[in-house]
Design an enzyme around this catalytic site. Structure first.
Site, PDB file in Angstrom:
ATOM      1  N   TYR A  69       0.837  -1.198   0.000  1.00 34.48           N
ATOM      2  CA  TYR A  69       0.000   0.000   0.000  1.00 34.48           C
ATOM      3  C   TYR A  69       0.875   1.251   0.000  1.00 34.48           C
ATOM      4  CZ  TYR A  69      -3.696  -3.279   1.441  1.00 34.48           C
ATOM      5  OH  TYR A  69      -4.578  -4.334   1.524  1.00 34.48           O
ATOM      6  N   ALA A  98     -19.733  -3.522  -0.134  1.00 34.74           N
ATOM      7  CA  ALA A  98     -19.704  -3.616  -1.597  1.00 34.74           C
ATOM      8  C   ALA A  98     -19.455  -2.267  -2.261  1.00 34.74           C
ATOM      9  CB  ALA A  98     -21.010  -4.240  -2.105  1.00 34.74           C
TER      10      ALA A  98
END
Length: 304
Positions: A51, A200
């Protein structure tokens, strides 16, 4: 916040953790979000060496410096970036894992990692060599436990059968129920699920208009736009007095095989909304069954 045992380890993680990838590169703002997470009772932080090419680990390390013992710290390895930091390639070799862990420890400012995770994996890898690397690091006390981050059924089955993993990190939500196929196997072997993406990408929230519009052309996973719109309405009717994100979070936490969900948060408001959803009342059996009976459970068609 209620804590759950991670696999058969002695690690107990908050039901809602924090996926740190979304913290961004503004250190001051990221540290504020991390401080707010810890204040909410979140003790599980998940980062990765990849990251922002290590910057994320450095920021997380600064946030936990004076409270390391209170944190269950997870990071990942396997994606080896180029010297120019303009890309990366897959390297699950023992040599790389045992060298890279030293860099993660340095960036995190700690001398041990609670949960070290393989950040991917294919069935073509030298799995025995990778497992040996993690086993050796565990014996050396550099890591306490290890797991994998994978959605591939064939890879998951191999690691469950051949290694001492305590967890598998994978995307899981009401709209992506594919991991449920593996739940019986994981329960049998006392391996926990760490669930990313429980809302989601914002579709399973009450502020989803923009996200839903973005799905108009391509849909979401196997859901066409019209099917997605209808499914979201059906999910809300399962518990009409609950916010949609609360339903989504509590759905993922309903099965005890899920030790923690790790939604990202790019603001303190998002962080607190996630924490509140995690501390809400569990879904009733009727609510859970309604969702299961009215949404799809697809299977992973590749990597069988």
């Amino acid at each position: 916040m209620k804590k759950r045992q991670l696999g058969n380890s002695d690690l107990f993680v908050s039901g809602v953790g924090l996926g740190c990838m979304s913290l961004g590169t503004n250190e001051a703002e990221a540290l504020r979000i991390l401080d707010a997470a810890l204040a909410e009772g979140i003790n599980f932080l998940d980062t990765a060496d990849l990251y922002h090419y290590g910057l994320n680990e450095e920021i997380v390390g600064k946030a936990i410096r004076d409270r390391r013992a209170d944190i269950v710290l997870a990071t990942k390895v396997g994606n080896r970036w180029t010297e120019e930091k303009n890309g990366w390639f897959w390297d699950p070799s023992k040599a790389y894992i045992k060298e890279e862990v030293k860099e993660s420890l340095r960036r995190l400012g700690t001398d041990y990692i609670d949960l070290y995770q393989l950040h991917g994996g294919t069935i073509e890898d030298n799995i025995e060599e990778t497992i040996a690397a993690f086993d050796e690091l565990q014996k050396e006390g550099v890591i306490r436990y290890y797991g994998i981050s994978s959605i591939r059924p064939n890879v998951i089955r191999e690691y469950v059968k051949r290694s001492n993993i305590v967890s598998i990190l994978m995307e899981y939500s009401i709209l992506n129920r594919r991991p449920e196929e593996l739940f019986p196997l994981l329960k049998e072997h006392h391996v926990s699920v760490i669930a990313r993406g429980p809302v989601a990408k914002g579709l399973l929230t009450n502020h989803n208009a923009g996200k839903l519009e973005n799905a108009r052309e391509k849909g979401y996973l196997s859901y066409r736009y019209e099917e997605l719109e209808r499914t979201l309405q059906i999910v809300q009717t399962a518990a009409p007095n609950r916010p949609l994100e609360e339903i989504a979070v509590q759905y993922c936490l309903h099965d005890p095989v899920v030790a923690s969900i790790i939604p990202g948060a790019s603001s303190i408001e998002q962080l607190r909304a996630n924490a509140n959803a995690g501390q809400a009342a569990p879904l009733t059996a009727q609510e859970y069954e309604h969702i299961q009976n009215t949404t799809k459970q697809d299977l992973y068609e590749l990597h069988r």
